[in-house]
Design a protein around this motif. Structure first.
Motif, mmCIF file in Angstrom:
data_model
loop_
_atom_site.group_PDB
_atom_site.id
_atom_site.type_symbol
_atom_site.label_atom_id
_atom_site.label_comp_id
_atom_site.label_asym_id
_atom_site.label_seq_id
_atom_site.Cartn_x
_atom_site.Cartn_y
_atom_site.Cartn_z
ATOM 1 N N ARG A 38 -6.203 -76.727 10.945
ATOM 2 C CA ARG A 38 -7.472 -77.076 11.563
ATOM 3 C C ARG A 38 -7.241 -78.047 12.717
ATOM 4 O O ARG A 38 -6.499 -79.014 12.595
ATOM 5 N N SER A 39 -7.914 -77.788 13.847
ATOM 6 C CA SER A 39 -7.802 -78.657 15.010
ATOM 7 C C SER A 39 -8.584 -79.943 14.784
ATOM 8 O O SER A 39 -9.616 -79.951 14.111
ATOM 9 N N ARG A 40 -8.124 -81.023 15.388
ATOM 10 C CA ARG A 40 -8.840 -82.293 15.261
ATOM 11 C C ARG A 40 -10.148 -82.289 16.052
ATOM 12 O O ARG A 40 -11.004 -83.144 15.875
ATOM 13 N N PHE A 41 -10.312 -81.303 16.928
ATOM 14 C CA PHE A 41 -11.549 -81.178 17.714
ATOM 15 C C PHE A 41 -12.644 -80.402 16.984
ATOM 16 O O PHE A 41 -13.757 -80.303 17.461
ATOM 17 N N GLU A 42 -12.288 -79.855 15.811
ATOM 18 C CA GLU A 42 -13.260 -79.013 15.109
ATOM 19 C C GLU A 42 -14.462 -79.801 14.592
ATOM 20 O O GLU A 42 -15.595 -79.328 14.676
ATOM 21 N N THR A 43 -14.253 -81.001 14.090
ATOM 22 C CA THR A 43 -15.379 -81.795 13.572
ATOM 23 C C THR A 43 -16.369 -82.161 14.679
ATOM 24 O O THR A 43 -17.572 -81.930 14.518
ATOM 25 N N PRO A 44 -15.914 -82.712 15.830
ATOM 26 C CA PRO A 44 -16.898 -82.985 16.889
ATOM 27 C C PRO A 44 -17.573 -81.710 17.400
ATOM 28 O O PRO A 44 -18.769 -81.722 17.719
ATOM 29 N N PHE A 45 -16.825 -80.618 17.446
ATOM 30 C CA PHE A 45 -17.410 -79.356 17.892
ATOM 31 C C PHE A 45 -18.443 -78.849 16.876
ATOM 32 O O PHE A 45 -19.457 -78.258 17.260
ATOM 33 N N GLY A 86 -21.280 -72.084 10.403
ATOM 34 C CA GLY A 86 -19.992 -72.552 10.913
ATOM 35 C C GLY A 86 -19.919 -74.062 11.021
ATOM 36 O O GLY A 86 -18.958 -74.686 10.561
ATOM 37 N N GLY A 87 -20.937 -74.660 11.635
ATOM 38 C CA GLY A 87 -20.936 -76.111 11.790
ATOM 39 C C GLY A 87 -21.016 -76.842 10.462
ATOM 40 O O GLY A 87 -20.296 -77.821 10.231
ATOM 41 N N GLY A 88 -21.866 -76.360 9.582
ATOM 42 C CA GLY A 88 -22.011 -76.995 8.275
ATOM 43 C C GLY A 88 -20.762 -76.878 7.425
ATOM 44 O O GLY A 88 -20.320 -77.852 6.813
ATOM 45 N N SER A 89 -20.166 -75.695 7.404
ATOM 46 C CA SER A 89 -18.960 -75.529 6.593
ATOM 47 C C SER A 89 -17.788 -76.316 7.169
ATOM 48 O O SER A 89 -16.931 -76.794 6.426
ATOM 49 N N ALA A 90 -17.748 -76.499 8.494
ATOM 50 C CA ALA A 90 -16.686 -77.309 9.097
ATOM 51 C C ALA A 90 -16.803 -78.764 8.691
ATOM 52 O O ALA A 90 -15.788 -79.463 8.562
ATOM 53 N N ARG A 125 -13.187 -79.692 4.852
ATOM 54 C CA ARG A 125 -12.238 -80.229 5.824
ATOM 55 C C ARG A 125 -10.838 -79.631 5.672
ATOM 56 O O ARG A 125 -9.992 -79.818 6.534
ATOM 57 N N ASP A 126 -10.595 -78.921 4.574
ATOM 58 C CA ASP A 126 -9.256 -78.386 4.326
ATOM 59 C C ASP A 126 -9.014 -77.035 4.991
ATOM 60 O O ASP A 126 -7.876 -76.588 5.089
ATOM 61 N N VAL A 127 -10.068 -76.366 5.443
ATOM 62 C CA VAL A 127 -9.930 -75.072 6.112
ATOM 63 C C VAL A 127 -10.718 -75.094 7.420
ATOM 64 O O VAL A 127 -11.620 -75.902 7.608
ATOM 65 N N PHE A 185 -18.596 -70.941 23.863
ATOM 66 C CA PHE A 185 -17.990 -69.776 23.220
ATOM 67 C C PHE A 185 -16.482 -69.752 23.483
ATOM 68 O O PHE A 185 -15.694 -69.491 22.567
ATOM 69 N N LEU A 186 -16.087 -70.048 24.710
ATOM 70 C CA LEU A 186 -14.651 -70.092 25.021
ATOM 71 C C LEU A 186 -13.947 -71.197 24.229
ATOM 72 O O LEU A 186 -12.828 -70.987 23.735
ATOM 73 N N VAL A 187 -14.583 -72.353 24.099
ATOM 74 C CA VAL A 187 -14.008 -73.435 23.292
ATOM 75 C C VAL A 187 -13.879 -72.994 21.836
ATOM 76 O O VAL A 187 -12.842 -73.221 21.196
ATOM 77 N N ALA A 188 -14.922 -72.359 21.301
ATOM 78 C CA ALA A 188 -14.882 -71.894 19.912
ATOM 79 C C ALA A 188 -13.785 -70.849 19.716
ATOM 80 O O ALA A 188 -13.087 -70.868 18.700
ATOM 81 N N MET A 189 -13.613 -69.963 20.688
ATOM 82 C CA MET A 189 -12.537 -68.968 20.582
ATOM 83 C C MET A 189 -11.172 -69.652 20.623
ATOM 84 O O MET A 189 -10.246 -69.243 19.917
ATOM 85 N N TRP A 190 -11.041 -70.695 21.439
ATOM 86 C CA TRP A 190 -9.785 -71.439 21.494
ATOM 87 C C TRP A 190 -9.516 -72.113 20.144
ATOM 88 O O TRP A 190 -8.385 -72.103 19.651
ATOM 89 N N LEU A 191 -10.550 -72.696 19.528
ATOM 90 C CA LEU A 191 -10.369 -73.328 18.219
ATOM 91 C C LEU A 191 -10.031 -72.317 17.138
ATOM 92 O O LEU A 191 -9.325 -72.642 16.184
ATOM 93 N N ALA A 192 -10.523 -71.090 17.276
ATOM 94 C CA ALA A 192 -10.320 -70.057 16.254
ATOM 95 C C ALA A 192 -9.039 -69.240 16.469
ATOM 96 O O ALA A 192 -8.730 -68.362 15.665
ATOM 97 N N ARG A 193 -8.294 -69.551 17.521
ATOM 98 C CA ARG A 193 -7.105 -68.757 17.811
ATOM 99 C C ARG A 193 -6.086 -68.842 16.662
ATOM 100 O O ARG A 193 -6.009 -69.865 15.980
ATOM 101 N N PRO A 194 -5.327 -67.789 16.465
ATOM 102 C CA PRO A 194 -4.298 -67.821 15.403
ATOM 103 C C PRO A 194 -3.209 -68.840 15.746
ATOM 104 O O PRO A 194 -2.780 -68.945 16.889
#
Length: 128
Positions: free
Chosen positions: A2-9, A51-55, A59-61, A116-125
């Motif tokens: 998980r990226s550290r930017f996921e929580t603020p996003f 997505g936002g709520g589950s993030a 925090r482990d995924v 959307f581009l930021v979210a795709m970047w966060l979701a990249r493999p």
């Protein structure tokens, strides 16, 4: 991983979902858009909220995929709404709504595209 930017996003995504819900509900009540158009907006809002709520809860995924789905769905809806109004104006048809609606849709179209581009970047493999 998980990226550290996921929580603020995720917080941004939940705030945007709330604004989207408020704006669409207001538009639905005041201008009387069809229920089917309102329901598809609720689907986008639901994906963003999921997505936002589950993030924030798990925090482990990563929940970036859900947020990307919500932002992508919202982008498609916004694209259609913006350009259908542009085509109506070009055809000389009078829209029964203030012109600020088109401006709001234009701003949100750009915003949705970026997020959307930021979210795709966060979701990249990524490898672990």
């Amino acid at each position: 991983m998980r990226s550290r930017f996921e929580t603020p996003f995720a917080i941004l995504t939940l705030a945007a979902a709330f604004l989207h819900f408020s704006g669409e509900t207001y538009y639905h009540v005041v201008y009387g858009q069809p229920l089917s158009a309102y329901i598809v907006d609720l689907i986008a809002i639901g994906l963003m909220t999921l997505g936002g709520g589950s993030a924030l809860v798990r925090r482990d995924v990563s929940s970036a995929g859900w947020m990307a789905a919500g932002w992508g769905f919202a982008l498609c809806l916004n694209y259609r709404a913006y350009f259908s109004r542009i085509y109506e104006r070009q055809a000389g048809n009078n829209l029964d709504e203030p012109s600020i609606v088109l401006t709001i849709l234009g701003v949100t179209l750009v915003t949705n595209g970026i997020t959307f581009l930021v979210a795709m970047w966060l979701a990249r493999p990524r490898s672990s």
